[in-house]
Design a protein around this motif. Structure first.
Motif, PDB file in Angstrom:
ATOM      1  N   VAL A  16     -92.764  21.883 -45.903  1.00 21.82           N
ATOM      2  CA  VAL A  16     -92.210  21.797 -44.259  1.00 21.82           C
ATOM      3  C   VAL A  16     -90.988  20.412 -44.990  1.00 21.82           C
ATOM      4  N   TYR A  17     -89.683  21.426 -44.636  1.00 23.14           N
ATOM      5  CA  TYR A  17     -89.254  20.095 -44.951  1.00 23.14           C
ATOM      6  C   TYR A  17     -88.335  19.429 -42.910  1.00 23.14           C
ATOM      7  N   GLY A  18     -87.888  18.583 -42.954  1.00 25.27           N
ATOM      8  CA  GLY A  18     -87.103  18.053 -42.375  1.00 25.27           C
ATOM      9  C   GLY A  18     -85.768  17.053 -42.100  1.00 25.27           C
ATOM     10  N   ALA A  19     -85.027  17.313 -41.424  1.00 27.19           N
ATOM     11  CA  ALA A  19     -83.661  16.184 -41.234  1.00 27.19           C
ATOM     12  C   ALA A  19     -83.470  15.950 -39.989  1.00 27.19           C
ATOM     13  N   THR A  20     -82.332  14.742 -39.869  1.00 24.60           N
ATOM     14  CA  THR A  20     -82.250  13.972 -39.010  1.00 24.60           C
ATOM     15  C   THR A  20     -80.949  13.873 -38.501  1.00 24.60           C
ATOM     16  N   ILE A  21     -80.373  14.410 -37.602  1.00 28.52           N
ATOM     17  CA  ILE A  21     -78.154  14.242 -37.898  1.00 28.52           C
ATOM     18  C   ILE A  21     -78.626  13.847 -36.816  1.00 28.52           C
ATOM     19  N   PRO A  22     -77.521  12.281 -37.504  1.00 30.26           N
ATOM     20  CA  PRO A  22     -77.144  11.417 -36.319  1.00 30.26           C
ATOM     21  C   PRO A  22     -76.380  12.172 -35.503  1.00 30.26           C
ATOM     22  N   PRO A  23     -76.166  10.939 -34.565  1.00 29.08           N
ATOM     23  CA  PRO A  23     -75.708  11.233 -33.268  1.00 29.08           C
ATOM     24  C   PRO A  23     -73.566  11.639 -33.405  1.00 29.08           C
ATOM     25  N   PHE A  24     -73.169  12.238 -32.440  1.00 27.77           N
ATOM     26  CA  PHE A  24     -72.192  12.549 -32.572  1.00 27.77           C
ATOM     27  C   PHE A  24     -71.589  12.111 -31.269  1.00 27.77           C
ATOM     28  N   THR A  25     -70.287  12.485 -30.426  1.00 21.66           N
ATOM     29  CA  THR A  25     -69.985  12.647 -29.245  1.00 21.66           C
ATOM     30  C   THR A  25     -69.772  13.568 -28.899  1.00 21.66           C
ATOM     31  N   GLN A  26     -69.062  13.311 -27.427  1.00 15.65           N
ATOM     32  CA  GLN A  26     -69.209  15.104 -26.220  1.00 15.65           C
ATOM     33  C   GLN A  26     -68.125  15.586 -26.856  1.00 15.65           C
ATOM     34  N   ASP A  27     -68.890  17.306 -27.134  1.00 12.18           N
ATOM     35  CA  ASP A  27     -67.759  17.996 -27.551  1.00 12.18           C
ATOM     36  C   ASP A  27     -67.543  17.929 -28.978  1.00 12.18           C
ATOM     37  N   ALA A  28     -68.268  17.139 -29.507  1.00 15.76           N
ATOM     38  CA  ALA A  28     -68.602  17.456 -31.335  1.00 15.76           C
ATOM     39  C   ALA A  28     -68.235  18.761 -31.166  1.00 15.76           C
ATOM     40  N   ASP A  29     -67.445  19.406 -32.849  1.00 15.82           N
ATOM     41  CA  ASP A  29     -68.556  20.889 -33.734  1.00 15.82           C
ATOM     42  C   ASP A  29     -68.597  19.990 -34.422  1.00 15.82           C
ATOM     43  N   ILE A  30     -70.185  20.453 -34.561  1.00 19.89           N
ATOM     44  CA  ILE A  30     -70.484  20.024 -36.169  1.00 19.89           C
ATOM     45  C   ILE A  30     -70.775  21.602 -36.876  1.00 19.89           C
ATOM     46  N   GLU A  31     -70.670  21.535 -38.171  1.00 13.20           N
ATOM     47  CA  GLU A  31     -70.577  22.636 -39.149  1.00 13.20           C
ATOM     48  C   GLU A  31     -71.620  21.964 -39.837  1.00 13.20           C
ATOM     49  N   PHE A  32     -72.652  23.015 -40.286  1.00  9.52           N
ATOM     50  CA  PHE A  32     -73.268  22.515 -41.869  1.00  9.52           C
ATOM     51  C   PHE A  32     -74.274  24.372 -42.145  1.00  9.52           C
ATOM     52  N   TYR A  33     -74.204  23.517 -43.492  1.00  8.33           N
ATOM     53  CA  TYR A  33     -75.460  24.186 -44.649  1.00  8.33           C
ATOM     54  C   TYR A  33     -76.299  24.557 -44.982  1.00  8.33           C
ATOM     55  N   VAL A  34     -77.229  24.479 -45.218  1.00  6.62           N
ATOM     56  CA  VAL A  34     -78.071  24.121 -46.198  1.00  6.62           C
ATOM     57  C   VAL A  34     -78.149  24.740 -47.740  1.00  6.62           C
ATOM     58  N   HIS A  35     -78.419  23.980 -48.633  1.00  9.73           N
ATOM     59  CA  HIS A  35     -78.472  24.014 -50.115  1.00  9.73           C
ATOM     60  C   HIS A  35     -79.641  23.615 -50.602  1.00  9.73           C
ATOM     61  N   SER A  36     -80.315  24.844 -50.890  1.00  6.47           N
ATOM     62  CA  SER A  36     -81.472  24.227 -51.865  1.00  6.47           C
ATOM     63  C   SER A  36     -81.469  24.923 -52.719  1.00  6.47           C
ATOM     64  N   VAL A  37     -82.324  23.152 -54.173  1.00  4.84           N
ATOM     65  CA  VAL A  37     -83.001  24.654 -55.703  1.00  4.84           C
ATOM     66  C   VAL A  37     -84.040  23.683 -55.211  1.00  4.84           C
ATOM     67  N   ASP A  38     -84.666  25.270 -56.472  1.00  4.48           N
ATOM     68  CA  ASP A  38     -86.403  24.705 -56.148  1.00  4.48           C
ATOM     69  C   ASP A  38     -87.006  23.982 -58.049  1.00  4.48           C
ATOM     70  N   THR A  39     -87.852  23.427 -58.364  1.00  2.00           N
ATOM     71  CA  THR A  39     -87.969  22.515 -59.104  1.00  2.00           C
ATOM     72  C   THR A  39     -87.942  23.747 -60.713  1.00  2.00           C
ATOM     73  N   THR A  40     -87.567  24.732 -61.068  1.00  2.00           N
ATOM     74  CA  THR A  40     -86.899  25.981 -62.081  1.00  2.00           C
ATOM     75  C   THR A  40     -85.656  25.968 -61.893  1.00  2.00           C
ATOM     76  N   GLY A  41     -85.027  25.785 -60.546  1.00  2.00           N
ATOM     77  CA  GLY A  41     -83.674  25.251 -60.714  1.00  2.00           C
ATOM     78  C   GLY A  41     -83.108  26.967 -60.075  1.00  2.00           C
ATOM     79  N   LEU A  42     -84.011  27.694 -59.186  1.00  2.00           N
ATOM     80  CA  LEU A  42     -82.973  28.800 -58.417  1.00  2.00           C
ATOM     81  C   LEU A  42     -82.626  27.991 -57.543  1.00  2.00           C
ATOM     82  N   VAL A  43     -81.769  28.501 -56.995  1.00  2.00           N
ATOM     83  CA  VAL A  43     -80.742  28.173 -55.805  1.00  2.00           C
ATOM     84  C   VAL A  43     -80.556  29.147 -54.922  1.00  2.00           C
TER      85      VAL A  43
END
Length: 70
Positions: A16-43
């Motif tokens: 189970v993996y986790g991460a912390t997103i740093p604080p941003f200012t009021q009304d900031a729009d945060i856009e992101f995606y998750v990209h992962s690669v396993d030990t066999t190279g599958l993405v």
């Protein structure tokens, strides 16, 4: 992202993996995606790419808001 028991991810080595997103200012729009690669190279990308070339146009989005709502 981490599986070290120190990032909201549960126990060390539990896959189970986790991460912390740093604080941003009021009304900031945060856009992101998750990209992962396993030990066999599958993405995997989440959300998935928007076309067969792998273009990443659809992302997760949230807006910072410190207003408390009932």
């Amino acid at each position: 992202m981490f599986d070290d028991g120190q990032h909201g991810d549960g126990s060390v080595g539990d896959q189970v993996y986790g991460a912390t997103i740093p604080p941003f200012t009021q009304d900031a729009d945060i856009e992101f995606y998750v990209h992962s690669v396993d030990t066999t190279g599958l993405v995997r990308t989440s959300p998935a790419p928007t076309d067969e070339t792998g273009r990443q146009d659809a992302n997760y989005l949230y807006q910072v808001d410190d207003v408390v709502r009932p």
